[in-house]
Design an enzyme around this catalytic site. Structure first.
Site, PDB file in Angstrom:
ATOM      1  N   HIS A  95       0.816  -1.212   0.000  1.00 13.94           N
ATOM      2  CA  HIS A  95       0.000   0.000   0.000  1.00 13.94           C
ATOM      3  C   HIS A  95       0.853   1.267   0.000  1.00 13.94           C
ATOM      4  O   HIS A  95       1.944   1.285   0.550  1.00 13.94           O
ATOM      5  CB  HIS A  95      -0.891   0.041   1.248  1.00 13.94           C
ATOM      6  CG  HIS A  95      -1.763  -1.158   1.397  1.00 13.94           C
ATOM      7  ND1 HIS A  95      -2.020  -1.721   2.624  1.00 13.94           N
ATOM      8  CD2 HIS A  95      -2.432  -1.917   0.495  1.00 13.94           C
ATOM      9  CE1 HIS A  95      -2.824  -2.763   2.468  1.00 13.94           C
ATOM     10  NE2 HIS A  95      -3.076  -2.908   1.182  1.00 13.94           N
ATOM     11  N   ASP A 106      -6.544  -6.150  -2.278  1.00 22.21           N
ATOM     12  CA  ASP A 106      -5.112  -6.290  -2.530  1.00 22.21           C
ATOM     13  C   ASP A 106      -4.819  -7.188  -3.731  1.00 22.21           C
ATOM     14  O   ASP A 106      -3.792  -7.015  -4.390  1.00 22.21           O
ATOM     15  CB  ASP A 106      -4.396  -6.811  -1.286  1.00 22.21           C
ATOM     16  CG  ASP A 106      -4.243  -5.748  -0.208  1.00 22.21           C
ATOM     17  OD1 ASP A 106      -4.551  -4.559  -0.466  1.00 22.21           O
ATOM     18  OD2 ASP A 106      -3.811  -6.102   0.912  1.00 22.21           O
TER      19      ASP A 106
END
Length: 182
Positions: free
Chosen positions: A61, A169
């Protein structure tokens, strides 16, 4: 406290003083004045804690500038592999990854500068992970890299069939297709 440099500019490993006795241990996880004297001058504005089980992989991230975040990360309970990727185009290590084991036992911290993607995998039954950020979360600026992009060469130390990765993700692009502005 000891500061250990990595092969990536500005990415630092911090080894706080840990005092252990029959009762357990004590360590000072952050002291602004002490960190400032060591040229760690981030003004942290947000603290986050996550709890995850074995096999969870979170990341990779980051947030686009001007909402990018430097992070001071540490494990309060358990053990992880912490991984970062340098997204700073003008850096000699642009596109390079770095990983380190962080655990309750070793007490290490990692100072992740702005311009890096960050993630971790959980190696213990449970982990409590804590991190300070020097900028607030901004949903619109949130981006990510696919955690298992083979070009990043990150060894998460979790067998593929045991990896627990969020839907979000799994949708992140490969490094070569990602959006970043550092």
């Amino acid at each position: 406290m000891e500061i250990l440099k990595t092969d990536i500019k500005d990415l630092l490993i911090i080894k706080p003083n840990k005092f252990v006795d029959s009762r357990g241990f004590f360590l000072e996880s952050y002291n602004k004045e002490r960190y400032y004297t060591l040229d760690i001058v981030n003004e942290f504005v947000q603290d986050n804690v996550s709890c995850s089980q074995y096999g969870v992989i979170r990341g990779l991230h980051y947030q686009l500038a001007p909402y990018s975040q430097a992070k001071l990360v540490q494990v309060l309970k358990g053990k992880i592999i912490d991984a970062v990727v340098d997204l700073r185009r003008d850096s000699d290590t642009f596109g390079k990854s770095f990983s380190i084991e962080l655990s309750q036992e070793n007490g290490l911290q990692l100072l992740v500068p702005r311009g890096f993607a960050h993630g971790f995998s959980v190696l213990s039954n449970e982990v409590i992970f804590s991190y300070k950020c020097d900028n607030l979360y901004n949903k619109e600026a949130e981006r990510g890299l696919l955690y298992n992009d083979p070009n990043l060469n990150i060894n998460w130390q979790i067998p593929t069939n045991e990896a627990i990765v969020s839907e979000k993700d799994l949708l992140h692009p490969h490094f070569k297709d990602a959006e970043y502005n550092f």
